[in-house]
Each structure stands twice: as C-alpha cells, then as structure tokens.
Design a protein around this motif. Structure first.
Motif, mmCIF file in Angstrom:
data_model
loop_
_atom_site.group_PDB
_atom_site.id
_atom_site.type_symbol
_atom_site.label_atom_id
_atom_site.label_comp_id
_atom_site.label_asym_id
_atom_site.label_seq_id
_atom_site.Cartn_x
_atom_site.Cartn_y
_atom_site.Cartn_z
ATOM 1 N N LYS A 5 -10.557 13.486 19.421
ATOM 2 C CA LYS A 5 -9.882 14.991 20.123
ATOM 3 C C LYS A 5 -10.535 15.194 21.189
ATOM 4 O O LYS A 5 -11.535 15.124 21.170
ATOM 5 C CB LYS A 5 -10.194 15.569 18.706
ATOM 6 N N SER A 158 -4.871 14.402 16.093
ATOM 7 C CA SER A 158 -4.941 13.671 17.317
ATOM 8 C C SER A 158 -6.407 11.806 17.283
ATOM 9 O O SER A 158 -6.884 11.957 16.539
ATOM 10 C CB SER A 158 -6.583 14.647 18.165
ATOM 11 N N ASN A 287 0.608 19.915 24.615
ATOM 12 C CA ASN A 287 0.578 21.108 23.496
ATOM 13 C C ASN A 287 0.487 20.253 22.861
ATOM 14 O O ASN A 287 -0.406 18.822 22.447
ATOM 15 C CB ASN A 287 2.061 21.813 23.157
ATOM 16 N N ARG A 288 -0.616 20.503 21.691
ATOM 17 C CA ARG A 288 -1.505 19.816 20.622
ATOM 18 C C ARG A 288 -0.351 19.301 19.662
ATOM 19 O O ARG A 288 0.889 20.043 20.029
ATOM 20 C CB ARG A 288 -2.161 20.820 20.354
ATOM 21 N N GLY A 289 -0.925 18.130 19.214
ATOM 22 C CA GLY A 289 0.846 17.081 18.705
ATOM 23 C C GLY A 289 1.510 15.912 19.837
ATOM 24 O O GLY A 289 1.860 15.644 19.043
ATOM 25 N N ARG A 309 -2.148 11.160 20.573
ATOM 26 C CA ARG A 309 -1.964 11.986 20.543
ATOM 27 C C ARG A 309 -2.172 12.986 20.656
ATOM 28 O O ARG A 309 -3.348 13.087 19.678
ATOM 29 C CB ARG A 309 -1.379 12.013 19.103
ATOM 30 N N TYR A 310 -2.369 14.502 21.446
ATOM 31 C CA TYR A 310 -3.262 15.069 22.395
ATOM 32 C C TYR A 310 -3.336 16.207 20.775
ATOM 33 O O TYR A 310 -4.347 16.677 20.786
ATOM 34 C CB TYR A 310 -2.620 15.889 23.200
#
Length: 310
Positions: A5, A158, A287-289, A309-310
């Motif tokens: 992450k 993440s 964005n997250r995901g 995957r952020y």
C-alpha cells in the motif's frame, strides 16, 4: 497479488532552479545544493504525508540511477541525513531510469513475505552534473529532482498485480556515462578523453530499439497479467523525452490514459515515474482501488512494467 500500500509520497525540486529552453521547462541544482538536499526534503515530506516518523521505517531504499559517491551506497548517505544514530537498514536498487519501478517490485516481495512492514523508497539524480552542453538533445532534456514514497504491508486490496523487466544489452552503449567509475576512474581524466566523462545519448538509436521491443513487451505483459487496458485507470510512463507522444500511441494507449509532463519537467531520470505518480495522487487523478500501470525504458536497454491496485 503481493500486498503493498502506498501510504504517502512527496517530491522536491531545486529552489530557484527553473530554466527554460523555448517552450520546455527544466530544473537544475544551483551551487550549494545537492541531490541529498532534495532527497532529504522529499523523504521528510513523504513521512509527514503518511503520518509516520523515521523510527517507524523498517528499511530505506535508494532507487537511483547515479551514485552520489563511489562508496558508500546512496542509501547510506541518505540514511546519514534522515536516520543517523538508528540502525535502520539501507540499500540501493539501480535499473537506471526505471529504478523506482524495480524497487516497488522488490518491496512488494519483502512486505508480502513479512520481512518488512514499512519502507521508504527515495529516487532522484543530479542529471546536470554530467550533461554535455555540446549535445543539445540531452542537455535540454534533463532535470534534477527527487521523489519519495512510503509503502506498507497493511491489510486491504492494495498491492502489486504484475511486474516484469527485460533487458536488451545491444543498447548498452546508446545511453551511457563512461567515465568516473571502475572501468574509467576519475583520475584518468585527460583533455583527450574528457567527453567520456559527460553523459552521452544516441537518441535515435534508443528510439529505434525501444520501438522494436516495447510493443511486444507491453502486449505480453497485459496477456500474462490478465489485465486489460480498460481495467487500467491511469498509466504513468517514464518521462523519457518528447518522443513519449509517439511511443504511447504505438502501444495503443490513448492520450487520455497516460500522463505526459515532459514539457513541464523533462526527464528526471529515476525520479520521473515516482514524481509524476505522486503528482497524480496529490491531484486526485487516482482513487483507492484504481488499477495503475508504471512503465518505462532505461539505459541498458531495460524495460520495466508494474501493475498495481492503488
């Protein structure tokens, strides 16, 4: 997926170092400034953005293309600036311009295995130190900059979905700085060989080799990863040169899908990918995901790709 992450990031440019070549903006260190200053600034700001202190970090990785001095490694010199009196391990990872991508790949293995939980990755180079003013193509291309990321092994969605690297050493001498190290030490410098101590780039040869190898590398990466272009929210390429606008369409990547800021910053060597990635994060372009791709070429010729995957 290898869990990893991004917890924080930052970048740094030289103070009062902006210069222009027609419509192109570049940044160069001034007298009294060093890349260590930029690395320290970026590292401390990245820690702040992650809400951490240096004592929370398990390892420092310097993902840089050029040595600040022959010995010790760059990471040890950065350690002295930000972690002196601690025993935090420090190491270098170097694949030239794509060093940050390689470092993320390695970091994901280390966090996923449980070896380390919180890692500081720092990239940056002093391009201006060895640019040849007589070689206009390269002299007007590069910038000095640094960028830093905090990555952790926190539970969640993440992580690194796929990574690959290939090297075609027929391009080893198309982008090089021959003098200053073991094969041609600094004390061997003479008036006759001084050009060997400048950065030397054969741009057309690099472009030809890249265009012949990168499309298949890119295609096979998507096939092996099982990720499609439609799945990817944003592609962050190495800001190699103005030819980026030619290379990306060759890969079938539309302009809206990737970031091109060569005009604004030029080629920042190892800092290029993390610098632009951090800008994208700070500007909320991701964005997250979201699924992101980092990709680029480096001296060698080396190509790196990493999907996360952020």
């Amino acid at each position: 997926m290898r869990k990893l992450k991004i917890a924080g990031c930052a970048y740094a440019l030289p103070q009062d170092g902006k210069i222009r070549f027609k419509d192109q903006t570049r940044y160069r260190l001034k007298d009294g400034q060093t890349i260590l200053d930029l690395a320290e600034e970026a590292a401390n700001s990245a820690l702040e953005s992650a809400g951490l202190n240096i004592s929370d970090i398990d390892i420092i990785i310097a993902a840089m293309a050029t040595p600040m001095q022959a010995i010790p490694c760059n990471a040890a010199l950065i350690h002295e600036r930000i972690a002196k009196s601690t025993d935090i391990p420090a190491m270098d990872i170097n694949t030239s311009c794509t060093s940050f991508i390689s470092a993320l790949d390695v970091a994901a293995y280390m966090t996923d295995s449980g070896r380390y939980n919180r890692m500081l990755i720092i990239s940056g180079d002093t391009a201006s130190a060895a640019l040849n003013p007589d070689q206009k193509e390269s002299y007007e291309l590069f910038s000095d900059a640094a960028a830093a990321f905090i990555v952790t092994s926190e539970e969640g969605d993440s992580g690194v979905l796929y990574a690959a690297q290939k090297t075609w050493s027929q391009g080893a001498h198309d982008t090089e700085l021959r003098g200053g190290c073991g094969l041609m030490p600094a004390f061997k410098l003479t008036d006759e060989n001084k050009k060997d101590y400048y950065f030397d780039m054969k741009g057309l040869r690099v472009l030809r080799l890249s265009t012949s190898k990168l499309p298949e590398f890119f295609r096979s990466g998507l096939e092996e990863s099982g990720v499609t272009l439609d799945d990817i929210s944003l592609i962050v390429p190495h800001q190699a040169s103005k030819a980026l606008g030619l290379m990306m369409p060759l890969l079938g990547i539309e302009k809206e899908k990737y970031i091109d800021r060569v005009k604004d910053f030029g080629n920042m060597i190892s800092a290029s990918v993390p610098f632009i990635l951090c800008q994208a994060i700070q500007e909320k372009l991701v964005n997250r995901g979201d699924i992101l791709m980092l990709i680029g070429t480096a001296a060698g010729l080396t190509c790196n790709m990493l999907i996360l995957r952020y």
